[in-house]
Enzyme design. Structure first.
Site: not given
Length: 321
Positions: A160, A187, A191
């Site tokens: 992550s 993004y 994650k």
């Protein structure tokens, strides 16, 4: 002298973490193993005796990385399979190819990813970062889970990022169909999804001896940043300095691979799972600190179950254990 494991931190390397650990009877698969953190993770595991499978989108680069590892580690066993996480067909083919020759897998490190790319779609029409970073690994992991169960006790490590602080998962618009695309929000969503996937995996597989961990490797210059321009890099560095009170420093690649190797092998993690690690320790739940910790929304089991159900719908498969 073996390092005191209680002192592990941001400057610890993958070799430090693995010092004294014997992996000679283990098999590890590393996605994105053709460069950067993936190659270093694979090399460090091979140096402790693990057999390695590199899964890479570019097989030629994967073979080059494999040879680099063989050159660095005498007797290393390294093979390469083709895996494009932005294509469900490629993922299914890769899983089939792996299972055709391996019925056991001790360590799966889901290292591959894309960061802050322009608005792109996967081969199946998913937003690129969510589709690659989460859905690709979701499908691949579940398709080869039988090998992890067969090798239990075994571990899954999902990379992550502290970028999960940037956003939650927007179930109402996962693919930015209705909202303006923001590469950093995208993004962050992907994650956060990596951590929620870890929670869902661990809930399903822990009774079968398979534990799952999410990790933040730290700030490292790797091929992950291939979409970043100079302004993006300046922005990231400014954010790192701001959040750290001016004490932020980029990690080397060996330091960046350390937390992945720690999650994959640390004996002190036995009996634990569904946790988020940074700097080779389990991070505290913290909804305020921008310099560290894991957000509570990323560990919420109800949200993890919702994401699992949505992910099954999107990839067109159901997984029961």
């Amino acid at each position: 002298m073996t390092q005191d494991r209680r002192t592990f931190g941001a400057e610890t390397t993958a070799d430090d973490v693995l010092d004294g650990i014997d992996l000679s009877d283990k098999l590890a698969l590393v996605t994105g193993g053709a460069s950067g953190l993936g190659t270093e993770t694979a090399r460090a595991l091979a140096a402790r005796g693990a057999g390695i499978v590199i899964a890479a989108r570019n097989v030629e680069k994967g073979e080059e990385a494999a040879q680099t590892i063989r050159d660095a580690v005498e007797g290393a066993s390294v093979e390469v399979i083709a895996l494009d996480l932005a294509s469900l067909d490629s993922i299914r083919s890769a899983a089939q190819a792996f299972l055709a020759t391996h019925d056991r897998l001790d360590l799966l490190v889901n290292n591959a990813g894309v960061m802050a790319c322009p608005p792109l779609k996967t081969a199946d029409g998913f937003e690129m970062q969510f589709g690659t970073n989460h859905l690709g690994h979701f499908l691949f992991t579940n398709l080869i889970a039988s090998a992890l169960i067969a090798a239990a006790p075994s571990r899954i490590v999902n990379l992550s990022s502290r970028g999960h602080h940037r956003d939650t998962v927007h179930f109402e618009d996962l693919h930015f169909a209705e909202r303006d695309y923001d590469k950093w929000q995208s993004y962050g969503q992907s994650k956060t999804a990596n951590i929620l996937f870890t929670v869902g995996l661990d809930a399903r597989l822990k009774d079968k001896g398979v534990r799952a961990y999410a990790v933040h490797p730290g700030g490292i210059v790797t091929n992950l940043g291939r979409h970043l321009n100079d302004d993006d890099v300046k922005f990231l560095m400014a954010q790192m300095q701001k959040n750290s009170g001016g004490n932020a420093a980029l990690k080397s690649i060996p330091q960046g691979a350390a937390t992945s190797c720690y999650a994959a092998t640390a004996p002190e993690l036995e009996g634990q799972g569904a946790v988020y690690l940074e700097d080779c320790h389990v991070a505290a739940v913290d909804d305020e600190n921008m310099a560290g910790g894991v957000r509570s929304y990323a560990l919420d089991p109800d949200t993890a179950e919702k994401l699992w159900a949505v992910s099954e719908d999107l990839v067109g498969d159901r997984f029961a254990y």
